[in-house]
Every structure is written in C-alpha cells, then in structure tokens.
Motif scaffolding. Structure first.
Motif, PDB file in Angstrom:
ATOM      1  N   PHE A  47       0.865  -1.110  -0.282  1.00 37.82           N
ATOM      2  CA  PHE A  47       0.465   0.354  -0.131  1.00 37.82           C
ATOM      3  C   PHE A  47       0.675   1.253  -0.243  1.00 37.82           C
ATOM      4  O   PHE A  47       1.771   1.580   0.738  1.00 37.82           O
ATOM      5  CB  PHE A  47      -0.893   0.067   1.166  1.00 37.82           C
ATOM      6  N   VAL A  48       0.445   2.028  -1.036  1.00 37.53           N
ATOM      7  CA  VAL A  48       1.231   3.511  -0.806  1.00 37.53           C
ATOM      8  C   VAL A  48       0.803   4.436  -0.703  1.00 37.53           C
ATOM      9  O   VAL A  48       0.834   5.042   0.545  1.00 37.53           O
ATOM     10  CB  VAL A  48       1.714   3.979  -2.583  1.00 37.53           C
ATOM     11  N   GLY A  49      -0.408   4.422  -0.440  1.00 39.38           N
ATOM     12  CA  GLY A  49      -2.081   6.394  -0.064  1.00 39.38           C
ATOM     13  C   GLY A  49      -2.618   5.510  -1.195  1.00 39.38           C
ATOM     14  O   GLY A  49      -2.921   4.268  -2.166  1.00 39.38           O
ATOM     15  N   THR A  50      -4.267   6.697  -0.125  1.00 42.96           N
ATOM     16  CA  THR A  50      -4.863   6.735  -0.591  1.00 42.96           C
ATOM     17  C   THR A  50      -5.633   8.042  -0.665  1.00 42.96           C
ATOM     18  O   THR A  50      -5.303   9.063   0.260  1.00 42.96           O
ATOM     19  CB  THR A  50      -5.768   5.403   0.426  1.00 42.96           C
ATOM     20  N   SER A  51      -7.176   8.251  -2.150  1.00 40.06           N
ATOM     21  CA  SER A  51      -7.100   9.370  -1.855  1.00 40.06           C
ATOM     22  C   SER A  51      -9.114   9.308  -1.774  1.00 40.06           C
ATOM     23  O   SER A  51      -9.306   8.170  -2.775  1.00 40.06           O
ATOM     24  CB  SER A  51      -6.996  10.416  -2.990  1.00 40.06           C
ATOM     25  N   SER A  52      -9.859   9.607  -0.997  1.00 40.77           N
ATOM     26  CA  SER A  52     -11.806  10.265  -1.131  1.00 40.77           C
ATOM     27  C   SER A  52     -11.620  11.098  -0.962  1.00 40.77           C
ATOM     28  O   SER A  52     -11.640  11.574  -0.318  1.00 40.77           O
ATOM     29  CB  SER A  52     -12.125   9.408   0.280  1.00 40.77           C
ATOM     30  N   TRP A  53     -12.876  11.552  -2.390  1.00 34.38           N
ATOM     31  CA  TRP A  53     -12.945  13.000  -2.215  1.00 34.38           C
ATOM     32  C   TRP A  53     -14.283  12.820  -2.051  1.00 34.38           C
ATOM     33  O   TRP A  53     -15.226  11.928  -2.067  1.00 34.38           O
ATOM     34  CB  TRP A  53     -12.345  13.454  -3.796  1.00 34.38           C
ATOM     35  N   SER A  54     -14.940  14.285  -1.383  1.00 30.27           N
ATOM     36  CA  SER A  54     -16.192  14.283  -0.847  1.00 30.27           C
ATOM     37  C   SER A  54     -16.508  15.567  -1.519  1.00 30.27           C
ATOM     38  O   SER A  54     -15.451  16.806  -0.971  1.00 30.27           O
ATOM     39  CB  SER A  54     -16.199  13.395   0.161  1.00 30.27           C
ATOM     40  N   TYR A  55     -18.156  16.320  -1.628  1.00 32.05           N
ATOM     41  CA  TYR A  55     -17.424  17.878  -1.940  1.00 32.05           C
ATOM     42  C   TYR A  55     -17.708  18.071  -0.186  1.00 32.05           C
ATOM     43  O   TYR A  55     -17.282  19.467   0.213  1.00 32.05           O
ATOM     44  CB  TYR A  55     -19.223  17.856  -1.960  1.00 32.05           C
ATOM     45  N   PHE A  56     -17.847  17.838   0.386  1.00 31.31           N
ATOM     46  CA  PHE A  56     -17.851  18.187   2.145  1.00 31.31           C
ATOM     47  C   PHE A  56     -16.515  18.139   3.096  1.00 31.31           C
ATOM     48  O   PHE A  56     -16.286  18.958   3.430  1.00 31.31           O
ATOM     49  CB  PHE A  56     -18.538  17.354   3.199  1.00 31.31           C
ATOM     50  N   THR A  57     -15.749  17.226   2.730  1.00 30.02           N
ATOM     51  CA  THR A  57     -14.487  16.695   3.116  1.00 30.02           C
ATOM     52  C   THR A  57     -13.241  17.603   2.433  1.00 30.02           C
ATOM     53  O   THR A  57     -12.569  17.769   2.672  1.00 30.02           O
ATOM     54  CB  THR A  57     -14.657  15.294   3.326  1.00 30.02           C
ATOM     55  N   GLY A  58     -13.694  17.082   0.502  1.00 34.97           N
ATOM     56  CA  GLY A  58     -12.520  17.819  -0.323  1.00 34.97           C
ATOM     57  C   GLY A  58     -12.081  16.306  -0.569  1.00 34.97           C
ATOM     58  O   GLY A  58     -11.904  14.908   0.219  1.00 34.97           O
ATOM     59  N   ASN A  59     -10.501  15.824  -0.634  1.00 33.37           N
ATOM     60  CA  ASN A  59      -9.605  15.431  -0.734  1.00 33.37           C
ATOM     61  C   ASN A  59      -8.920  14.801   0.171  1.00 33.37           C
ATOM     62  O   ASN A  59      -8.125  15.780   1.177  1.00 33.37           O
ATOM     63  CB  ASN A  59      -7.576  15.465  -1.754  1.00 33.37           C
ATOM     64  N   VAL A  60      -9.494  13.887   0.612  1.00 38.02           N
ATOM     65  CA  VAL A  60      -8.868  12.960   2.189  1.00 38.02           C
ATOM     66  C   VAL A  60      -7.923  12.043   1.822  1.00 38.02           C
ATOM     67  O   VAL A  60      -8.248  11.098   1.098  1.00 38.02           O
ATOM     68  CB  VAL A  60      -9.632  12.351   2.872  1.00 38.02           C
ATOM     69  N   GLN A  61      -6.927  12.140   2.238  1.00 43.28           N
ATOM     70  CA  GLN A  61      -5.621  10.816   2.281  1.00 43.28           C
ATOM     71  C   GLN A  61      -5.597  10.607   3.107  1.00 43.28           C
ATOM     72  O   GLN A  61      -4.897  10.713   3.933  1.00 43.28           O
ATOM     73  CB  GLN A  61      -4.460  12.051   1.300  1.00 43.28           C
ATOM     74  N   ASN A  62      -3.971   9.339   3.471  1.00 46.22           N
ATOM     75  CA  ASN A  62      -4.069   8.829   4.067  1.00 46.22           C
ATOM     76  C   ASN A  62      -2.609   7.627   3.384  1.00 46.22           C
ATOM     77  O   ASN A  62      -2.720   7.362   1.954  1.00 46.22           O
ATOM     78  CB  ASN A  62      -4.227   7.282   4.232  1.00 46.22           C
ATOM     79  N   TYR A  63      -1.576   8.141   3.821  1.00 47.43           N
ATOM     80  CA  TYR A  63       0.227   7.275   3.260  1.00 47.43           C
ATOM     81  C   TYR A  63       0.655   6.005   4.092  1.00 47.43           C
ATOM     82  O   TYR A  63       0.340   5.999   5.325  1.00 47.43           O
ATOM     83  CB  TYR A  63       0.961   8.226   2.979  1.00 47.43           C
ATOM     84  N   ALA A  64       1.173   5.229   3.334  1.00 47.35           N
ATOM     85  CA  ALA A  64       2.285   4.490   4.399  1.00 47.35           C
ATOM     86  C   ALA A  64       3.158   5.147   5.222  1.00 47.35           C
ATOM     87  O   ALA A  64       3.289   6.185   4.251  1.00 47.35           O
ATOM     88  CB  ALA A  64       2.576   3.393   3.181  1.00 47.35           C
ATOM     89  N   ASP A  65       3.778   5.366   5.655  1.00 46.46           N
ATOM     90  CA  ASP A  65       5.246   5.355   6.440  1.00 46.46           C
ATOM     91  C   ASP A  65       6.725   5.982   5.962  1.00 46.46           C
ATOM     92  O   ASP A  65       6.735   6.699   5.404  1.00 46.46           O
ATOM     93  CB  ASP A  65       5.580   4.918   7.693  1.00 46.46           C
ATOM     94  N   SER A  66       6.172   4.835   4.797  1.00 48.66           N
ATOM     95  CA  SER A  66       7.457   4.762   4.022  1.00 48.66           C
ATOM     96  C   SER A  66       7.509   6.431   2.853  1.00 48.66           C
ATOM     97  O   SER A  66       8.903   6.262   2.385  1.00 48.66           O
ATOM     98  CB  SER A  66       8.217   3.573   3.150  1.00 48.66           C
ATOM     99  N   VAL A  67       6.100   6.508   2.359  1.00 49.95           N
ATOM    100  CA  VAL A  67       6.116   7.736   1.861  1.00 49.95           C
ATOM    101  C   VAL A  67       5.741   8.821   2.361  1.00 49.95           C
ATOM    102  O   VAL A  67       5.290   9.979   1.028  1.00 49.95           O
ATOM    103  CB  VAL A  67       5.336   6.679   0.659  1.00 49.95           C
ATOM    104  N   LYS A  68       5.057   8.487   3.468  1.00 50.78           N
ATOM    105  CA  LYS A  68       4.609   9.644   4.082  1.00 50.78           C
ATOM    106  C   LYS A  68       4.852  11.567   3.432  1.00 50.78           C
ATOM    107  O   LYS A  68       4.298  12.179   3.101  1.00 50.78           O
ATOM    108  CB  LYS A  68       4.037   9.743   4.695  1.00 50.78           C
TER     109      LYS A  68
END
Length: 122
Positions: A47-68
């Motif tokens: 796993f590298v990272g993820t992005s989940s978008w919504s009108y209310f939250t915008g671009n919510v991201q999460n990353y692995a520690d190795s690439v954060k």
C-alpha cells in the motif's frame, strides 16, 4: 465498472521526482476511493496511499509511513484523473505502481490498472 490506466513511470536517479497519472473511464473518480499500490520484484504488493473525495471533506488522504513525507496524491475530478507525485525518490521506491478504485462504503479495491514501472538508480 471502472477502467484505470497508469502512466508516467520511467527511469530516474535517486533524488529525482516523478508524477504518475491514473486516468479513469466508465465512472467518475469522485464516486470512488482511489488508491496507489506498488510491487517490487520478489515482494508482495504494498500500500502506498489513498484518496477519497467528497464535496464536504475535499481530498482526504492517507499514506504509508515509508512514503508519507515524500509522496502526494491529488485529484482532478474534471479530468477524471488521480496523480501520485513522488519526490526525493530512493532506489527502494523501485516497483511497478498500480492505481485502484474501490467503493467509498467498503474497504477493498474492486478495480485495478495494469501498472507503470518506476525504476530509481543510485
């Protein structure tokens, strides 16, 4: 159904930057949780990272520690494209990079691209 095509990989030297793109078709990426994964030879998919978008939250991201501290995921919903900006690349970043899409309400990823190769020389 979503089809994903990655691009932007290549051969670079340590310390260089690359921006990978994941172009989606069939469905808008705004409806999906978008992830980036990578797999190096002889290793399991990571796993590298993820992005989940919504009108209310915008671009919510999460990353692995190795690439954060070095990688950033961005979205252009109008272009239906997700990007992975990779800075200060290291030889250990060498891998086949995949993007994936999954339902926002779920945890698994249902759709995968074919991958783009990133090779970082020392």
């Amino acid at each position: 159904q979503v089809q994903l095509v990655e691009s932007g990989g290549g051969l670079v030297q340590a310390g260089d930057s690359l921006r990978l793109a994941c172009a989606a078709s069939g469905r808008p990426i705004s409806s999906y949780r978008m992830g980036w994964f990578r797999q190096a030879p002889g290793k399991e998919r990571e796993f590298v990272g993820t992005s989940s978008w919504s009108y209310f939250t915008g671009n919510v991201q999460n990353y692995a520690d190795s690439v954060k501290a070095r990688f950033t995921i961005s979205r252009d919903n109008a272009k239906n494209t997700v990007y992975l900006q990779m800075n200060r690349l290291k030889p250990e970043d060498t891998a086949l990079y995949y993007c994936a899409a999954g339902q926002k309400s779920g945890e698994k990823y249902d759709y995968w691209g074919q991958g783009t190769q990133v090779t970082v020389s020392s």
